[in-house]
Design a protein around this motif. Structure first.
Motif, mmCIF file in Angstrom:
data_model
loop_
_atom_site.group_PDB
_atom_site.id
_atom_site.type_symbol
_atom_site.label_atom_id
_atom_site.label_comp_id
_atom_site.label_asym_id
_atom_site.label_seq_id
_atom_site.Cartn_x
_atom_site.Cartn_y
_atom_site.Cartn_z
ATOM 1 N N VAL A 142 0.723 -1.159 0.126
ATOM 2 C CA VAL A 142 -0.156 -0.439 -0.025
ATOM 3 C C VAL A 142 0.839 1.155 0.445
ATOM 4 O O VAL A 142 0.448 1.946 -0.227
ATOM 5 C CB VAL A 142 -0.918 -0.009 0.689
ATOM 6 N N THR A 143 2.384 1.479 0.797
ATOM 7 C CA THR A 143 2.742 2.165 0.606
ATOM 8 C C THR A 143 3.186 2.994 -0.466
ATOM 9 O O THR A 143 3.438 3.849 -1.217
ATOM 10 C CB THR A 143 3.744 2.276 1.582
ATOM 11 N N ALA A 144 3.757 1.626 -1.239
ATOM 12 C CA ALA A 144 4.264 1.574 -2.480
ATOM 13 C C ALA A 144 2.960 2.237 -3.680
ATOM 14 O O ALA A 144 4.441 3.542 -4.238
ATOM 15 C CB ALA A 144 5.001 0.075 -2.721
ATOM 16 N N LEU A 145 1.728 1.238 -3.352
ATOM 17 C CA LEU A 145 0.969 2.186 -4.373
ATOM 18 C C LEU A 145 0.934 3.930 -3.914
ATOM 19 O O LEU A 145 0.918 4.640 -5.049
ATOM 20 C CB LEU A 145 -0.082 1.892 -4.022
ATOM 21 N N ARG A 146 0.649 4.001 -3.178
ATOM 22 C CA ARG A 146 0.904 5.080 -1.783
ATOM 23 C C ARG A 146 1.331 5.896 -3.095
ATOM 24 O O ARG A 146 1.481 7.517 -3.304
ATOM 25 C CB ARG A 146 0.551 5.983 -0.774
ATOM 26 N N SER A 147 2.792 6.815 -2.898
ATOM 27 C CA SER A 147 4.124 6.656 -3.364
ATOM 28 C C SER A 147 3.931 7.080 -4.629
ATOM 29 O O SER A 147 4.779 8.226 -5.327
ATOM 30 C CB SER A 147 5.472 5.864 -2.850
ATOM 31 N N LEU A 148 3.127 6.368 -5.965
ATOM 32 C CA LEU A 148 3.356 6.543 -7.129
ATOM 33 C C LEU A 148 1.691 7.365 -7.306
ATOM 34 O O LEU A 148 1.547 6.469 -7.970
ATOM 35 C CB LEU A 148 3.298 4.801 -7.578
ATOM 36 N N LYS A 149 1.262 7.734 -6.022
ATOM 37 C CA LYS A 149 -0.012 8.342 -6.895
ATOM 38 C C LYS A 149 -1.223 7.780 -7.494
ATOM 39 O O LYS A 149 -1.933 7.498 -7.936
ATOM 40 C CB LYS A 149 0.080 9.251 -7.403
ATOM 41 N N LEU A 150 -0.617 6.061 -6.361
ATOM 42 C CA LEU A 150 -1.950 5.215 -6.736
ATOM 43 C C LEU A 150 -2.813 5.151 -5.822
ATOM 44 O O LEU A 150 -3.214 4.132 -5.461
ATOM 45 C CB LEU A 150 -1.430 3.694 -7.577
ATOM 46 N N ASN A 151 -3.408 6.394 -5.044
ATOM 47 C CA ASN A 151 -3.851 6.132 -4.170
ATOM 48 C C ASN A 151 -5.622 5.382 -4.908
ATOM 49 O O ASN A 151 -5.963 4.331 -3.304
ATOM 50 C CB ASN A 151 -4.380 7.524 -3.820
ATOM 51 N N MET A 152 -6.343 5.280 -5.277
ATOM 52 C CA MET A 152 -7.286 4.636 -5.991
ATOM 53 C C MET A 152 -7.365 2.715 -5.760
ATOM 54 O O MET A 152 -8.009 2.388 -5.040
ATOM 55 C CB MET A 152 -8.002 4.672 -6.526
ATOM 56 N N VAL A 153 -6.128 2.593 -6.223
ATOM 57 C CA VAL A 153 -5.427 1.004 -5.889
ATOM 58 C C VAL A 153 -5.369 0.515 -4.663
ATOM 59 O O VAL A 153 -5.763 -0.231 -4.022
ATOM 60 C CB VAL A 153 -4.357 0.338 -6.746
ATOM 61 N N ALA A 154 -4.761 1.789 -4.148
ATOM 62 C CA ALA A 154 -3.999 2.012 -2.224
ATOM 63 C C ALA A 154 -5.692 1.379 -1.566
ATOM 64 O O ALA A 154 -5.897 0.888 -0.815
ATOM 65 C CB ALA A 154 -3.713 2.746 -1.888
ATOM 66 N N ASP A 155 -6.320 2.095 -2.392
ATOM 67 C CA ASP A 155 -7.413 2.223 -1.015
ATOM 68 C C ASP A 155 -8.496 1.151 -1.858
ATOM 69 O O ASP A 155 -9.622 0.571 -0.621
ATOM 70 C CB ASP A 155 -8.627 3.404 -1.536
ATOM 71 N N THR A 156 -8.632 0.685 -3.122
ATOM 72 C CA THR A 156 -9.739 -0.909 -3.042
ATOM 73 C C THR A 156 -8.866 -1.331 -2.287
ATOM 74 O O THR A 156 -9.188 -2.609 -1.300
ATOM 75 C CB THR A 156 -9.495 -0.839 -4.534
ATOM 76 N N VAL A 157 -7.563 -2.463 -2.199
ATOM 77 C CA VAL A 157 -6.935 -3.013 -1.773
ATOM 78 C C VAL A 157 -7.357 -3.369 -0.773
ATOM 79 O O VAL A 157 -7.522 -4.215 0.607
ATOM 80 C CB VAL A 157 -4.743 -2.773 -1.636
ATOM 81 N N GLN A 158 -6.707 -1.889 0.235
ATOM 82 C CA GLN A 158 -7.168 -1.976 2.173
ATOM 83 C C GLN A 158 -9.150 -2.405 2.599
ATOM 84 O O GLN A 158 -9.069 -2.592 2.914
ATOM 85 C CB GLN A 158 -7.013 -0.081 2.902
ATOM 86 N N LEU A 159 -9.560 -1.789 1.298
ATOM 87 C CA LEU A 159 -11.111 -1.845 1.476
ATOM 88 C C LEU A 159 -10.851 -3.461 1.961
ATOM 89 O O LEU A 159 -12.158 -3.743 2.589
ATOM 90 C CB LEU A 159 -11.767 -1.111 0.342
ATOM 91 N N LYS A 160 -10.557 -4.331 0.473
ATOM 92 C CA LYS A 160 -10.845 -5.211 0.037
ATOM 93 C C LYS A 160 -10.746 -6.186 1.470
ATOM 94 O O LYS A 160 -11.330 -7.448 2.301
ATOM 95 C CB LYS A 160 -10.090 -5.977 -1.548
ATOM 96 N N ILE A 161 -9.345 -6.052 1.794
ATOM 97 C CA ILE A 161 -8.649 -6.161 3.485
ATOM 98 C C ILE A 161 -10.074 -6.479 4.550
ATOM 99 O O ILE A 161 -9.927 -7.375 5.153
ATOM 100 C CB ILE A 161 -7.471 -5.917 3.484
ATOM 101 N N LYS A 162 -10.242 -5.098 4.222
ATOM 102 C CA LYS A 162 -11.424 -4.787 5.393
ATOM 103 C C LYS A 162 -12.805 -5.550 5.295
ATOM 104 O O LYS A 162 -13.127 -6.047 6.433
ATOM 105 C CB LYS A 162 -11.447 -3.175 5.806
ATOM 106 N N GLN A 163 -13.474 -5.488 4.067
ATOM 107 C CA GLN A 163 -14.367 -7.253 3.711
ATOM 108 C C GLN A 163 -13.516 -7.898 4.328
ATOM 109 O O GLN A 163 -14.552 -8.997 5.303
ATOM 110 C CB GLN A 163 -14.661 -6.523 2.217
ATOM 111 N N ALA A 164 -13.079 -9.009 3.777
ATOM 112 C CA ALA A 164 -12.456 -10.545 4.407
ATOM 113 C C ALA A 164 -12.248 -10.389 5.941
ATOM 114 O O ALA A 164 -12.542 -10.913 6.465
ATOM 115 C CB ALA A 164 -10.966 -10.496 3.090
ATOM 116 N N ILE A 165 -12.160 -9.384 6.265
ATOM 117 C CA ILE A 165 -11.620 -9.589 7.494
ATOM 118 C C ILE A 165 -12.782 -9.044 8.797
ATOM 119 O O ILE A 165 -12.689 -10.223 9.220
ATOM 120 C CB ILE A 165 -10.879 -8.871 8.470
ATOM 121 N N ASN A 166 -13.783 -9.049 8.118
ATOM 122 C CA ASN A 166 -15.746 -8.566 9.167
ATOM 123 C C ASN A 166 -16.674 -10.444 8.334
ATOM 124 O O ASN A 166 -16.147 -10.541 7.627
ATOM 125 C CB ASN A 166 -15.597 -7.560 8.189
#
Length: 194
Positions: free
Chosen positions: A170-194
């Protein structure tokens, strides 16, 4: 054979190919004329193409690099032969299992594969993959960008073992300004945990 071992072997062959001079390549082709045939040798323009021909004839493989190692010694390039010997003598690190985070990392990699476009190489370069590794991945997966991304991220995961985490991705994605992809990753992980 494991895909990561195959990728490491192809990376070593690419490195050797890039370090061959034109004279080295010409001499190697002369020594391989009996095995490959003169007509086919005329079409081979690089060391990598020559190595591929040797693999097709079962004269070269990750388990059996001796034929090429011997040829490199004969043409007075033992430095390149040593690269093959080093590959053969090491098994490499195991595929990363990042504790309880491993399935989350696999999910994150899947999301990245679905959402990162043609500039995926910037991401994997940021994660630490070398140029030759990226070239081998592209060469082995022509016209299949999703497979290129997946192979590159799997290789990053293997090389970095416990350091390969969702947070690092996620840090690498954000450093490249791929914030939407980083947000999608975090959202999918959160959904998988819940």
């Amino acid at each position: 054979m494991e895909a990561s071992e195959r990728l490491r072997f192809q990376t070593v062959l690419l490195d050797i190919s890039q370090n061959l001079t034109e004279d080295n390549l010409s001499t190697l082709k002369c020594f391989c004329a009996e095995q490959i045939g003169k007509r086919r040798l005329e079409t081979l323009r690089s060391g990598l193409e020559l190595f591929q021909a040797l693999e097709e004839l079962s004269l070269l493989s990750p388990a059996e690099p001796a034929f090429l190692t011997e040829l490199l010694t004969v043409i007075k390039r033992p430095d390149l032969g040593n690269k093959l010997k080093a590959f053969h003598s090491t098994d490499g690190p195991p595929i990363a299992e990042v504790g309880g985070d491993s399935s989350n990392l696999d999910l994150a990699i899947d999301v990245v594969c679905d959402n990162v476009g043609k500039d995926w190489w910037m991401l994997v370069r940021r994660l630490g993959l070398g140029e030759s590794q990226i070239q081998v991945i592209e060469y082995n997966n022509p016209r299949n960008m999703r497979r290129q991304i997946f192979t590159a991220l799997t290789e990053w995961k293997r090389i970095n073992a416990s350091k390969a985490t969702v947070d690092e991705l996620v840090t690498a994605l954000r450093s490249l300004k791929l914030n939407m992809v980083a947000d999608t990753v975090q959202l999918k992980i959160k959904q998988a945990i819940n």
